[in-house]
Design a protein around this motif. Structure first.
Motif, mmCIF file in Angstrom:
data_model
loop_
_atom_site.group_PDB
_atom_site.id
_atom_site.type_symbol
_atom_site.label_atom_id
_atom_site.label_comp_id
_atom_site.label_asym_id
_atom_site.label_seq_id
_atom_site.Cartn_x
_atom_site.Cartn_y
_atom_site.Cartn_z
ATOM 1 N N ALA A 1 -4.425 6.539 -10.843
ATOM 2 C CA ALA A 1 -5.025 6.540 -9.512
ATOM 3 C C ALA A 1 -4.249 5.628 -8.558
ATOM 4 N N GLU A 2 -3.891 4.427 -9.037
ATOM 5 C CA GLU A 2 -3.172 3.492 -8.175
ATOM 6 C C GLU A 2 -1.773 4.001 -7.838
ATOM 7 N N THR A 3 -1.090 4.614 -8.806
ATOM 8 C CA THR A 3 0.249 5.151 -8.567
ATOM 9 C C THR A 3 0.226 6.237 -7.503
ATOM 10 N N ILE A 4 -0.719 7.170 -7.610
ATOM 11 C CA ILE A 4 -0.814 8.265 -6.634
ATOM 12 C C ILE A 4 -1.166 7.722 -5.254
ATOM 13 N N PHE A 5 -2.110 6.780 -5.196
ATOM 14 C CA PHE A 5 -2.498 6.202 -3.905
ATOM 15 C C PHE A 5 -1.307 5.521 -3.238
ATOM 16 N N GLN A 6 -0.534 4.740 -4.001
ATOM 17 C CA GLN A 6 0.603 4.020 -3.420
ATOM 18 C C GLN A 6 1.704 4.975 -2.979
ATOM 19 N N GLU A 7 1.854 6.108 -3.651
ATOM 20 C CA GLU A 7 2.834 7.109 -3.217
ATOM 21 C C GLU A 7 2.430 7.722 -1.881
ATOM 22 N N MET A 8 1.143 7.909 -1.689
ATOM 23 C CA MET A 8 0.667 8.504 -0.431
ATOM 24 C C MET A 8 0.651 7.479 0.697
ATOM 25 N N PHE A 9 0.168 6.273 0.399
ATOM 26 C CA PHE A 9 -0.017 5.251 1.437
ATOM 27 C C PHE A 9 0.569 3.915 0.969
ATOM 28 N N PRO A 10 1.893 3.805 0.945
ATOM 29 C CA PRO A 10 2.523 2.593 0.399
ATOM 30 C C PRO A 10 2.204 1.312 1.151
ATOM 31 N N ALA A 11 1.792 1.419 2.412
ATOM 32 C CA ALA A 11 1.512 0.211 3.196
ATOM 33 C C ALA A 11 0.062 -0.256 3.060
ATOM 34 N N GLU A 12 -0.787 0.527 2.375
ATOM 35 C CA GLU A 12 -2.210 0.192 2.288
ATOM 36 C C GLU A 12 -2.536 -0.524 0.981
ATOM 37 N N GLU A 13 -3.530 -1.418 1.027
ATOM 38 C CA GLU A 13 -3.998 -2.080 -0.186
ATOM 39 C C GLU A 13 -4.880 -1.128 -0.967
ATOM 40 N N PHE A 14 -4.748 -1.171 -2.289
ATOM 41 C CA PHE A 14 -5.504 -0.279 -3.162
ATOM 42 C C PHE A 14 -6.894 -0.845 -3.421
ATOM 43 N N CYS A 15 -7.912 -0.154 -2.931
ATOM 44 C CA CYS A 15 -9.318 -0.509 -3.167
ATOM 45 C C CYS A 15 -9.653 -1.969 -2.865
ATOM 46 N N PRO A 16 -9.435 -2.435 -1.638
ATOM 47 C CA PRO A 16 -9.848 -3.811 -1.316
ATOM 48 C C PRO A 16 -11.367 -3.918 -1.285
ATOM 49 N N ALA A 17 -11.864 -5.128 -1.377
ATOM 50 C CA ALA A 17 -13.313 -5.334 -1.333
ATOM 51 C C ALA A 17 -13.840 -4.950 0.040
ATOM 52 N N PRO A 18 -14.985 -4.271 0.122
ATOM 53 C CA PRO A 18 -15.564 -3.955 1.430
ATOM 54 C C PRO A 18 -16.060 -5.223 2.110
ATOM 55 N N PRO A 19 -16.075 -5.247 3.424
ATOM 56 C CA PRO A 19 -16.551 -6.448 4.129
ATOM 57 C C PRO A 19 -18.056 -6.627 3.959
ATOM 58 N N ASN A 20 -18.502 -7.877 4.019
ATOM 59 C CA ASN A 20 -19.938 -8.142 4.042
ATOM 60 C C ASN A 20 -20.503 -7.670 5.373
ATOM 61 N N PRO A 21 -21.704 -7.103 5.374
ATOM 62 C CA PRO A 21 -22.272 -6.599 6.631
ATOM 63 C C PRO A 21 -22.306 -7.646 7.745
ATOM 64 N N GLU A 22 -22.551 -8.923 7.391
ATOM 65 C CA GLU A 22 -22.644 -9.947 8.435
ATOM 66 C C GLU A 22 -21.277 -10.307 9.015
ATOM 67 N N ASP A 23 -20.191 -9.880 8.317
ATOM 68 C CA ASP A 23 -18.848 -10.183 8.812
ATOM 69 C C ASP A 23 -18.288 -9.096 9.727
ATOM 70 N N ILE A 24 -18.999 -7.967 9.835
ATOM 71 C CA ILE A 24 -18.489 -6.857 10.641
ATOM 72 C C ILE A 24 -18.710 -7.162 12.124
ATOM 73 N N ILE A 25 -17.645 -7.033 12.919
ATOM 74 C CA ILE A 25 -17.711 -7.258 14.373
ATOM 75 C C ILE A 25 -17.646 -5.899 15.064
ATOM 76 N N TYR A 26 -18.674 -5.589 15.821
ATOM 77 C CA TYR A 26 -18.743 -4.295 16.507
ATOM 78 C C TYR A 26 -18.182 -4.412 17.921
ATOM 79 N N ASP A 27 -17.520 -3.323 18.379
ATOM 80 C CA ASP A 27 -17.070 -3.264 19.760
ATOM 81 C C ASP A 27 -18.283 -3.151 20.669
#
Length: 561
Positions: free
Chosen positions: A529-555
């Motif tokens: 899974a990680e190999t295929i993801f990195q081939e498609m999106f080499p600049a993206e982090e693989f499965c980073p932790a989602p942000p905590n709801p209180e840390d989300i800043i809305y426009d």
């Protein structure tokens, strides 16, 4: 980015893509999540067995061909799943004539509901240092009836209690420091599941099942080992933990098997057996010294993180894990469609890239990347592919392989082969507190690489460990064995390790995921899974932790909207 099939690798990729902001469509022709990684209730498994014993070709409407332009060509996908073969099921339990016709309610579907949070998710989590996983609260409790005869269970009782079963098609455990556990913690997907420790490692030696001491405390508390053997074992295990620092100890045996190396270490035959088959869990004839040392070190490094063995098991079965990643994908905007098959891939003749898929409704869906499970590819694409097979058996039994004061045990046992060159058989026994079987029964999974049909490969091991003839007069040895109430055997395709270049004519933006492999852990699926993801999106982090709801800043615009 459409993905076809909801097996574990595809589900991890879908979650990673959705988390990185990609638009994901995840479809599956089946009516349940997980593909060959799925878990079923008992009635769901009976339906699956019937479906695979009576496979029929389906007539498909070909109106979709009108959607293909002159500048395009198609790669047709397979309409029939050929990954499961030689399915045989047997009932050994008594049937009550007046009740045997009773069946599980029609609402009982494959696995439990698509909602993958367990019933106990609201219970407080167990803090286990920095990395936290929820461990099931159904800890082992002393058995009040261990000394008595096992309670008699009939087939009709199994059918009536069928929703208490969650039977995995593929049998695996999670190494406590393995890639999947690390990914579950890192991505916070672990909050969608609960886990139970595997409580003991067993060995089968000289016709008997016995418990293997593996932690320091187990070794020194063991009554099976003499004081000399305890010192020998601890000295060898200590060496294995940092064997790279002592190359002079093993470099003369790098071309030897691990079994041959163990014979040079002044270990008794019983210690050699324990290390080879229950700690390293490797082949006696095919495993090199370095591979054996690496396997032993991995086992030892995983000890103590969550319990006295290296392994965890997900409550409600291995089929929960793909669903957990599917849920993360859906949380971040992924769209899921079950019972939704794909007819073909549409390829641009000039660029050679895949442009779209056509589904069974005749809809054309465009995307930049396409992920498909190996079983969906047609024979014309797979002419150069050589597949291995996995032999599987699932048993429902009336008592444990090794009875102790506690009946709630999760055990793993490796049965060495009788004939040299044949594979060892991995046996995993699950108790009712894993939420995979009804009370007073055990669910036993047997797995090995195939040499023949699953029944031919595994039935000799089943006969050694279990009583298959409850009606006949049994000798004392047979009476002591657990009684098999029901069993199924089947062969499953192992497409792991197949290189993409082996497939004929696949566009560069079409990625193929394999089905389950025969290994005990899940590292192969995570790496893929990680190999295929990195081939498609080499600049993206693989499965980073989602942000905590209180840390989300809305426009401001979003708030006003």
């Amino acid at each position: 980015m459409p993905s076809d099939n909801t097996c574990l690798p595809e589900s991890i990729i879908a979650a990673a893509c959705a988390r990185s902001g990609q638009r994901v469509l995840h479809v599956d022709s089946k009516n349940y999540y997980g593909g060959n990684w799925a878990s079923f209730s008992f009635s769901g498994l009976l339906s699956w067995i019937k479906e695979n014993q009576q496979k029929t070709d389906t007539d498909e409407c070909e109106d979709w061909k009108k959607l293909i332009l002159e500048t395009e060509e198609v790669i047709s996908l397979s309409k029939k799943d050929k990954t499961i073969q030689h399915v045989e099921d047997f009932c050994f339990g008594d049937q009550e004539p007046d009740k045997a016709t009773g069946t599980e309610p029609a609402s009982a579907t494959a696995g439990h509901d698509a909602e993958i949070t367990s019933e106990n998710e609201s219970s407080p989590s167990t803090a286990l240092g920095k990395p936290t996983l929820e461990l099931g609260k159904t800890e082992a409790a002393p058995s009040e009836i261990s000394a008595q005869e096992p309670k008699k269970i009939t087939y009709s009782q199994i059918v009536r209690e069928g929703r208490r079963f969650n039977i995995d098609l593929v049998s695996k455990l999670l190494y406590s420091r393995g890639l999947l556990i690390d990914l579950l913690i890192k991505s916070n997907v672990s909050r969608y599941a609960e886990f139970k420790n595997a409580t003991r490692i067993l060995a089968f030696r000289e016709g008997k099942v016995e418990q293997v001491p593996c932690s320091r405390a187990d070794v020194f508390n063991s009554r099976q080992l003499t004081m000399v053997e305890k010192r020998m074992l601890m000295k060898f295990l200590t060496f294995c933990l940092d064997y790279e620092q002592h190359p002079d100890e093993y470099q003369d045996y790098e071309n030897s098997t691990f079994a041959q190396f163990l014979r040079t270490r002044k270990l008794t035959p019983s210690l050699q057996h324990f290390i080879l088959h229950s700690i390293a869990m490797v082949s006696e004839t095919d495993c090199s010294t370095l591979e054996g040392l690496q396997a032993t070190k991995k086992f030892l490094q995983c000890l103590g993180r969550y319990g006295n063995t290296p392994f965890l098991f997900p409550l409600y079965g291995q089929g929960e894990i793909p669903q957990c990643f599917c849920r993360m994908c859906a949380v971040f905007g992924g769209i899921y469609c079950l019972r939704h098959s794909v007819q073909c891939l549409v390829v641009d003749k000039e660029s050679g890239r895949c442009k779209a898929i056509v589904d069974h409704f005749g809809q054309r869906i465009s995307a930049n990347y396409f992920i498909v499970e190996d079983s969906y590819l047609s024979e014309s694409v797979c002419t150069k592919v050589c597949y291995r097979q996995i032999s599987r058996a699932v048993l429902i039994t009336d008592q444990s392989l090794l009875n102790t004061d506690s009946e709630q045990q999760v055990s793993i046992l490796t049965v060495p082969p009788v004939d040299p060159g044949k594979p060892a058989v991995c046996v995993i026994e699950l108790c009712s507190s894993t939420m995979t079987c009804m009370k007073d029964t055990y669910l036993v999974h047997l797995t090995c690489p195939s040499t023949k049909t699953a029944r031919e490969d595994l039935e000799p091991v089943v006969q050694k460990l279990f009583n298959l003839n409850p009606e006949k007069e049994a000798v004392n040895e047979e009476l002591e064995k657990p009684r098999v109430l029901w069993a199924v055997y089947f062969n499953m395709r192992d497409s792991s390790g197949v290189e993409k270049s082996s497939y004929d004519g696949l566009p560069s933006n079409v990625y193929v995921c394999s089905g389950p492999d025969s290994a005990l852990g899940n590292d192969c699926a995570v790496k893929q899974a990680e190999t295929i993801f990195q081939e498609m999106f080499p600049a993206e982090e693989f499965c980073p932790a989602p942000p905590n709801p209180e840390d989300i800043i809305y426009d401001e615009d979003e708030i006003e909207g």
